[in-house]
Design an enzyme around this catalytic site. Structure first.
Site: not given
Ligand code: NOJ
Length: 739
Positions: A281
């Site tokens: 993430d």
């Molecule tokens: C953080 C989020 O937790 C995740 O779900 C998302 O895909 C990513 N950012 C990318 O934007």
């Protein structure tokens, strides 16, 4: 490098893409043989283009790194032109011309926005979910995107957690079925087609169980709960062929997911045989440091790579440290080779070596986005996802000859209506507000509009106008709820009430028009505490954030063009103190006795009932359904047998409608205790008024399996209860024996 070598490399890439007598694996091998360690590391790096902000902004000179061959993927860049331009930078400036992968959060639609995922789940319509994700993939792929960071498969049982809006709710079975539908929709049946995109099962794992519902917070749970509740939707996604996984921000039993070998190497790859790649993430590798798991960013890179995190989203750590970790002998070069290989394989599967620009086609983009047929599905999905929570005295549908007072901060809204993660959906101008949607049914002079108040402010100056409108009109329609930013990532709440002055305005209107019909239409991203409002209004329509065509879908429901059919996939508590509350709880050793509900020393509260305000599976219709003639094919089955349970469902009301028929079981005694009820099947049926249908479900021993305390996936002989019901609010009356 000399020009001649470059020329040969270019020829190689052309050849590699040509499909000449080689499968994708062999092509990756050939390409890998040509790559330097730096180039392989480059494949494991992802940077953001900043078109959308989806995390703490980290400014990066990504063009410089792309030209240096140090980037494998980009996020937050879209449109055919922008992706083509950047792809050109990668392909024309790097030694091997390896194309970039473009990823984006296409969560519930790309341009055409569908209801938030918790809403879509409430449709219990697998085909609809597949169709909406297919449309999302059509639009996203036409804008140069190869990859969506969806579906979110986190089971969520705590409405304080803002991300409850992004998933399918609290139930394991339902979320697993939905997981497969999402993956099928995004990935289609052939990734080499330019309208299919890679899906991502996220966030692995346990994220939805964040302590106290606070985002990113600690998660502790036994392995049994992990395997029985939180892992199955992810396993379902693997079974459906999902190509990528994303790590979670949380720690699980002391180990942050992004550095957790057990979940990625042992379970995901070892037990389930997942062969795709894992992306971290957003800066989650770096976050191993504040978690207290890694000493510094070099250590974080080492731990993440050891755990099986193949790609570093936004963190800079793989680019900076992987080479030195290999040179110092701290990680095996084969780990990086493996990661790089898997990422390249995805690019081959997508056909990017045949034509790196095949997704970036401006003509296709113009022809594809916001197609009328997509908007039609958006309208239907807004209606199908809404849940009629209450409808006293058949307050709904409304009569088209009457005037309505349309009140509330969301009545004319075309911005929040798209919800959080509204993709690239146009938040201004394109979406249909409730006010606009109602124009299909009413003349202008039949709508007395008054905003009344804001979603969040202490300004009561609009109350008077709203109350005057309520007094003048025949019926009051309130459109209220949360602001789109109050759910989603980093949007946890400790208070589950409708925010701001809205509850006060409802109360004032009720006092002003004690005998008038009041309908409350809600837009929100989580179960709310509606304990006060439920007694003040005649009808409640939970519309979630219904998306681009939300206003039309809601109007269709209000005027009966669409009969409400959604049912909750998440429990609505009476108050925040009951949280977490979900239907498939354990019984405890001291359950409240039915014969004496107030008996002392029982597992209860002294100030509120145990029961929620609205149960899992609840949802009303404009018609009524009767369940009769429950039948079981046998009262006992062996391990190889199939049991059939059936029921007759009759539409006993005045209009045609959908009913969502639900199958529940209860494993009465186990070597580890089992939930009091477990959903094991459902079917959404359409019955014309007066019609009846027999609905049958089959159960085998496989459906009754669970992880025991030795972490064996097993089924135990014994007594089971079984029911087919319209919601989770029923008492078992039938049973069977497995022996
Ligand atoms: C953080 C989020 O937790 C995740 O779900 C998302 O895909 C990513 N950012 C990318 O934007």
């Amino acid at each position: 490098m000399k020009r001649i070598t470059l020329y040969f490399c270019f020829l190689f890439v052309l050849w590699a893409g040509s499909g000449f007598a080689q499968n994708n694996e062999a092509k990756v091998d050939s390409l890998m043989n040509l790559m330097t360690l730096e180039e392989k590391i480059g494949q494991t790096v992802m940077y953001g283009g900043g078109w959308s902000v989806t995390g703490p902004t980290t400014k990066t000179d990504y063009v410089k790194y792309i030209k240096a061959g140090s980037v494998g993927a980009m996020l937050n860049v879209y449109t055919a032109k922008a992706t083509r331009d950047l792809q050109k930078t990668a392909v024309e400036n790097t030694r091997l011309g390896i194309p970039l992968l473009f990823g984006y959060d296409v969560i519930h639609g790309h341009r055409t926005i569908f209801p938030i995922n918790l809403g879509l789940a409430a449709s219990w319509d697998i085909n609809l979910i597949e169709q909406t994700s297919r449309i999302a993939a059509e639009e996203a792929s036409a804008e140069g995107l190869h990859w969506t960071f969806a579906p979110m498969l986190d089971i969520a049982r705590d409405p304080r957690w803002g991300r409850i809006s992004e998933g399918s709710g609290e139930d394991v079975y339902l979320a697993s079925v939905m997981a497969k539908a999402y993956v099928r929709g995004f990935q289609g049946d052939d990734l080499s087609k330019n309208n299919t995109i890679l899906a991502t099962a996220k966030h692995f794992v346990g994220y939805g169980a964040a302590q106290a519902g606070r985002d990113y917070h600690t998660v502790n749970m036994g392995e049994g709960e992990l395997r029985n509740v939180y892992l199955p939707p992810f396993k379902a996604a693997v079974d459906a062929g999902v190509e990528t996984f994303m790590t979670a921000f949380n720690e699980l039993n002391g180990v942050p997911s992004t550095g957790d070998k057990f979940i990625f190497r042992d379970i995901l790859r070892g037990e389930w045989g997942f062969e795709g790649f894992v992306v971290s993430d957003y800066t989650a590798i770096n976050e191993l440091i504040p978690h207290g798991f890694a000493k510094d960013s070099t250590d974080a890179a080492r731990l993440a790579m050891l755990a099986g995190t193949d790609m570093d989203m936004m963190g800079h750590v793989y680019r900076k440290h992987l080479k030195e970790l290999i040179t110092d002998g701290k990680i095996d070069v084969n780990l990086v080779n493996e990661s790089s290989r898997k990422i390249l394989l995805a690019k081959f599967k997508l056909g990017l070596f045949d034509d790196p620009y095949r997704y970036s086609d401006e003509k296709r983009q113009t022809e594809t986005i916001y197609k009328p047929e997509f908007l039609k599905v958006a309208r239907e999905s807004a209606a199908a996802s809404s849940v009629l929570l209450k409808n006293d005295n058949k307050s709904l549908p409304l009569d088209r000859t009457k005037t309505i007072a349309l009140i509330g901060p969301l009545a004319k809204d075309d911005y929040h209506i798209n919800g959080n993660w509204g993709g690239a959906g146009d938040r201004q101008g394109k979406s249909i507000s409730v006010f606009e949607g109602l124009q299909d049914y009413l003349k202008a002079n039949q709508i007395l509009y008054a905003k009344g108040c804001d979603i969040l402010s202490d300004d009561e100056s609009g109350f008077e106008e709203a109350i005057a409108a309520a007094k003048k009109a025949d019926v009051v329609v309130l459109v209220m709820g949360e602001d789109h930013g109050m759910s989603g990532e980093a949007a946890s709440r400790t208070n589950l009430k409708i925010p701001g002055l809205q509850p006060k305005l409802i109360q004032k209107i009720r006092e002003a028009v004690p005998n008038k019909k009041i309908v409350l239409v809600l837009m929100n991203g989580r179960p709310l505490n509606l304990s006060d409002e439920v007694d003040q209004v005649d009808a409640i329509l939970e519309a979630w954030f219904p998306g681009s065509m939300g206003g039309s879908g809601i109007a269709d429901l209000l005027y009966g063009a669409y009969n409400p059919s959604g049912k909750l996939t998440v429990t609505f508590p009476r108050n925040v103190g009951q949280v977490p509350i979900y239907y498939n709880m354990k019984n405890t050793g001291r359950p409240i006795p039915e014969s004496n509900p107030t008996e002392d020393y029982k597992s209860n509260y002294i100030d509120a009932p145990n029961t929620p305000l609205f149960v899992f599976g609840h949802g009303l219709s404009y018609t009524s359904f009767e369940y009769s003639d429950f039948k079981l094919s046998s009262e006992s089955i062996g391990f190889e047998d199939t049991l059939t349970a059936s029921v007759t469902v009759s539409n006993t009301g005045d209009v045609d409608g959908h009913e969502i028929v639900q199958l529940y079981i209860h494993d009465k005694v186990g070597s580890v205790t089992r939930p009091v009820k477990e959903l094991k099947g459902f079917e959404k049926i359409w019955l014309k008024k007066g019609e009846r249908q027999t609905v049958s479900f089959t159960i085998t021993a496989e459906d009754l399996k669970f992880y025991n305390n030795s972490m064996q996936f097993t089924v135990e002989p014994g007594a089971f209860e079984i029911a087919i019901a319209p919601s989770s609010d029923f008492k078992f009356e039938h049973g069977f024996i497995l022996n």
